[in-house]
Design a protein around this motif. Structure first.
Motif, mmCIF file in Angstrom:
data_model
loop_
_atom_site.group_PDB
_atom_site.id
_atom_site.type_symbol
_atom_site.label_atom_id
_atom_site.label_comp_id
_atom_site.label_asym_id
_atom_site.label_seq_id
_atom_site.Cartn_x
_atom_site.Cartn_y
_atom_site.Cartn_z
ATOM 1 N N GLY A 17 1.051 -1.147 0.034
ATOM 2 C CA GLY A 17 0.206 0.326 -0.174
ATOM 3 C C GLY A 17 0.680 1.172 -0.028
ATOM 4 N N THR A 18 0.122 2.348 0.245
ATOM 5 C CA THR A 18 1.061 3.453 0.395
ATOM 6 C C THR A 18 0.078 4.655 1.382
ATOM 7 O OG1 THR A 18 1.882 5.304 -0.985
ATOM 8 C CG2 THR A 18 -0.440 4.688 -1.432
ATOM 9 N N PHE A 19 0.943 5.536 1.753
ATOM 10 C CA PHE A 19 0.403 6.624 2.731
ATOM 11 C C PHE A 19 -0.352 7.564 1.816
ATOM 12 C CE2 PHE A 19 3.797 5.552 5.903
ATOM 13 C CZ PHE A 19 3.051 5.054 6.944
ATOM 14 N N LEU A 31 -5.349 5.762 -7.177
ATOM 15 C CA LEU A 31 -4.611 4.666 -6.527
ATOM 16 C C LEU A 31 -5.087 3.284 -6.701
ATOM 17 C CD1 LEU A 31 -3.490 6.636 -3.289
ATOM 18 C CD2 LEU A 31 -2.146 5.994 -5.236
ATOM 19 N N ALA A 32 -6.431 3.093 -6.352
ATOM 20 C CA ALA A 32 -7.217 1.861 -6.749
ATOM 21 C C ALA A 32 -6.972 1.493 -8.267
ATOM 22 C CB ALA A 32 -8.567 2.199 -6.477
ATOM 23 N N GLY A 33 -6.995 2.457 -8.984
ATOM 24 C CA GLY A 33 -6.835 2.101 -10.276
ATOM 25 C C GLY A 33 -5.477 1.452 -10.723
ATOM 26 N N GLY A 204 3.200 -15.308 15.844
ATOM 27 C CA GLY A 204 2.670 -15.679 14.766
ATOM 28 C C GLY A 204 2.020 -14.499 14.062
ATOM 29 N N ILE A 205 2.596 -13.408 13.966
ATOM 30 C CA ILE A 205 2.066 -12.349 13.107
ATOM 31 C C ILE A 205 2.882 -11.876 11.974
ATOM 32 C CG2 ILE A 205 0.623 -11.621 15.037
ATOM 33 C CD1 ILE A 205 2.411 -9.253 15.760
ATOM 34 N N PRO A 206 2.326 -11.146 10.990
ATOM 35 C CA PRO A 206 3.168 -10.709 10.151
ATOM 36 C C PRO A 206 3.821 -9.332 10.463
ATOM 37 C CG PRO A 206 0.817 -10.328 9.493
ATOM 38 C CD PRO A 206 0.883 -11.246 10.765
ATOM 39 N N VAL A 207 5.077 -9.111 9.805
ATOM 40 C CA VAL A 207 5.697 -7.918 10.010
ATOM 41 C C VAL A 207 5.703 -6.946 8.780
ATOM 42 C CG1 VAL A 207 7.989 -7.060 10.422
ATOM 43 C CG2 VAL A 207 7.391 -9.348 11.205
ATOM 44 N N GLY A 208 5.577 -5.730 9.082
ATOM 45 C CA GLY A 208 5.482 -4.730 8.052
ATOM 46 C C GLY A 208 6.632 -3.638 7.858
ATOM 47 N N THR A 209 6.647 -2.949 7.158
ATOM 48 C CA THR A 209 7.550 -1.705 7.197
ATOM 49 C C THR A 209 7.394 -0.733 5.973
ATOM 50 O OG1 THR A 209 10.004 -1.253 7.144
ATOM 51 C CG2 THR A 209 9.293 -2.770 5.454
ATOM 52 N N TYR A 210 8.079 0.517 6.072
ATOM 53 C CA TYR A 210 8.116 1.662 4.972
ATOM 54 C C TYR A 210 9.171 1.476 4.223
ATOM 55 C CZ TYR A 210 8.531 6.100 3.198
ATOM 56 O OH TYR A 210 8.281 6.969 2.131
ATOM 57 N N VAL A 211 8.987 1.506 3.015
ATOM 58 C CA VAL A 211 10.025 1.665 2.288
ATOM 59 C C VAL A 211 9.666 2.908 0.983
ATOM 60 C CG1 VAL A 211 10.636 -0.574 2.004
ATOM 61 C CG2 VAL A 211 8.946 0.149 0.611
ATOM 62 N N ALA A 212 10.820 3.458 0.381
ATOM 63 C CA ALA A 212 10.777 4.728 -0.392
ATOM 64 C C ALA A 212 10.341 4.566 -1.716
ATOM 65 C CB ALA A 212 12.175 5.582 -0.011
ATOM 66 N N GLY A 213 10.874 3.350 -2.249
ATOM 67 C CA GLY A 213 10.667 3.055 -3.788
ATOM 68 C C GLY A 213 10.279 1.882 -4.191
ATOM 69 N N PRO A 214 10.024 1.494 -5.539
ATOM 70 C CA PRO A 214 9.902 0.048 -6.114
ATOM 71 C C PRO A 214 10.751 -0.791 -5.860
ATOM 72 C CG PRO A 214 10.315 1.781 -7.893
ATOM 73 C CD PRO A 214 10.274 2.401 -6.452
ATOM 74 N N ASP A 215 12.249 -0.312 -5.952
ATOM 75 C CA ASP A 215 13.197 -1.505 -5.825
ATOM 76 C C ASP A 215 13.388 -2.255 -4.445
ATOM 77 O OD1 ASP A 215 13.937 -1.017 -8.384
ATOM 78 O OD2 ASP A 215 15.445 0.255 -7.981
ATOM 79 N N GLU A 216 12.818 -1.076 -3.346
ATOM 80 C CA GLU A 216 12.859 -1.446 -1.989
ATOM 81 C C GLU A 216 11.763 -2.517 -1.723
ATOM 82 O OE1 GLU A 216 13.903 1.642 0.913
ATOM 83 O OE2 GLU A 216 13.996 2.963 -0.950
ATOM 84 N N VAL A 230 4.772 1.894 0.390
ATOM 85 C CA VAL A 230 5.551 2.355 -0.106
ATOM 86 C C VAL A 230 5.264 3.992 -0.259
ATOM 87 C CG1 VAL A 230 4.474 1.603 -2.216
ATOM 88 C CG2 VAL A 230 6.906 2.284 -2.403
ATOM 89 N N SER A 231 6.250 4.759 -0.094
ATOM 90 C CA SER A 231 6.028 5.926 -0.260
ATOM 91 C C SER A 231 5.003 6.582 0.260
ATOM 92 C CB SER A 231 6.233 6.225 -1.950
ATOM 93 O OG SER A 231 6.501 7.832 -2.265
ATOM 94 N N SER A 232 4.150 7.673 -0.600
ATOM 95 C CA SER A 232 3.228 8.366 -0.289
ATOM 96 C C SER A 232 2.231 9.082 -1.682
ATOM 97 C CB SER A 232 3.477 9.315 0.789
ATOM 98 O OG SER A 232 3.900 10.756 0.269
ATOM 99 N N ASP A 233 1.372 9.243 -1.536
ATOM 100 C CA ASP A 233 0.566 10.067 -2.726
ATOM 101 C C ASP A 233 1.450 11.298 -3.231
ATOM 102 O OD1 ASP A 233 -0.219 11.301 -0.404
ATOM 103 O OD2 ASP A 233 -2.410 11.165 -0.984
ATOM 104 N N LEU A 234 1.684 11.964 -2.032
ATOM 105 C CA LEU A 234 2.612 13.356 -2.118
ATOM 106 C C LEU A 234 3.893 12.909 -2.931
ATOM 107 C CD1 LEU A 234 2.016 15.480 0.938
ATOM 108 C CD2 LEU A 234 1.213 15.773 -1.479
ATOM 109 N N ALA A 235 4.764 11.755 -2.535
ATOM 110 C CA ALA A 235 6.017 11.708 -2.849
ATOM 111 C C ALA A 235 5.839 11.032 -4.428
ATOM 112 C CB ALA A 235 6.550 10.614 -2.148
ATOM 113 N N LEU A 236 4.607 10.330 -4.405
ATOM 114 C CA LEU A 236 4.614 9.715 -6.070
ATOM 115 C C LEU A 236 4.060 10.685 -7.089
ATOM 116 C CD1 LEU A 236 2.424 6.547 -4.716
ATOM 117 C CD2 LEU A 236 4.972 6.504 -5.822
ATOM 118 N N LEU A 237 3.390 11.784 -6.705
ATOM 119 C CA LEU A 237 2.754 13.123 -7.365
ATOM 120 C C LEU A 237 4.147 13.622 -7.619
ATOM 121 C CD1 LEU A 237 1.078 14.972 -8.649
ATOM 122 C CD2 LEU A 237 0.849 16.129 -6.641
ATOM 123 N N ALA A 238 5.156 13.923 -6.548
ATOM 124 C CA ALA A 238 6.300 14.635 -6.986
ATOM 125 C C ALA A 238 7.315 14.005 -7.904
ATOM 126 C CB ALA A 238 7.137 14.970 -5.677
#
Length: 248
Positions: A17-19, A31-33, A204-216, A230-238
């Motif tokens: 997902g994204t912020f 984003l859904a599209g 027994g629970i999944p782990v999540g994290t934040y990353v900045a870009g597609p390679d990550e 990954v990232s945010s709508d603002l960062a993706l827009l920029a």
């Protein structure tokens, strides 16, 4: 439209997902599209009111996109209203050791929690869904996500993950909290991340994290992260604007 609940998706594979910082239905639609699995509506850092957060949730429901809402603290009324609007879960920022169980308690109806009951809400079909069906389904589907990003969480990871559905490692805040803002590979940071991941595995629970870009994203999934933001709508827009304009 039926929302694909994230808990079920997490059981079969990673979700990405994204912020969301811009509380507009058009942003949700775009984003859904693009195929994101969920968005995290940022009610902690972004200039998003509670009313706007509910509008984001409604827009997500219209296009079948789960909306998690990030909140800054354990506010019973706010958490209940966001879930009643149809949020797929709550992401608690700066979750400390021992806050996972209170978070889950506020998010679930008795006997599993202490959430107040009202059928006059979108998630319950405004009373069209019998409580005997709605209450256990809601308890089973909502996700309690804790952002583990403090020295306290790193010091006692087993207590930090207790009661959570997803242990989300906030890499930037965690580095800052440990005194290594510019060094993601510092041994203290690596040890903290390893400890949290091990505690999540024991629980027994999944782990999540934040990353900045597609390679990550690919790297995170390859390293076993199941809930990746990954990232945010603002960062993706920029980034998109810079690409179109040929600027870095």
């Amino acid at each position: 439209m039926t929302i694909p609940y994230l808990r079920r998706a997490l059981a079969t594979g990673p979700v990405v997902g994204t912020f969301l910082k811009l509380p507009r239905p058009e942003v949700v639609d775009v984003l859904a599209g693009c195929g994101v699995d969920f968005v995290v509506c940022d009610h902690e850092h972004a200039q998003i009111s509670e009313r706007e957060a509910r509008e984001v949730i409604r827009a997500g429901r219209a296009v079948g996109l789960p909306v998690i809402v990030r909140v800054p603290d354990l506010d019973r009324g706010l958490i209940n209203r966001l879930l009643e609007a149809g949020a797929a879960g709550i992401q608690l920022a700066r979750a400390e050791s021992g806050t996972g169980r209170p978070l889950g308690d506020l998010m679930r109806y008795p006997p599993e929690g202490t959430r107040s009951v009202s059928p006059a809400q979108p998630a319950a079909g405004y009373g069209a869904i019998p409580l005997t069906t709605f209450l256990p389904r809601s308890n089973a589907d909502v996700l309690a996500v804790g952002q583990l990003e403090t020295a306290s969480a790193a010091a006692d990871p087993d207590a930090a993950v207790a009661g959570l559905d997803v242990a989300f490692i906030g890499p930037v805040d965690l580095r800052v909290a440990l005194g290594h803002a510019d060094d993601p590979d510092h041994p203290d940071v690596t040890q903290a991340v390893t400890g949290i991941r091990a505690a999540a595995a024991r629980a027994g629970i999944p782990v999540g994290t934040y990353v900045a870009g597609p390679d990550e994203v690919a790297a995170a999934v390859g390293n076993g992260y199941r809930y990746v933001v990954v990232s945010s709508d603002l960062a993706l827009l920029a980034a998109g604007a810079r690409t179109v304009l040929g600027r870095r």
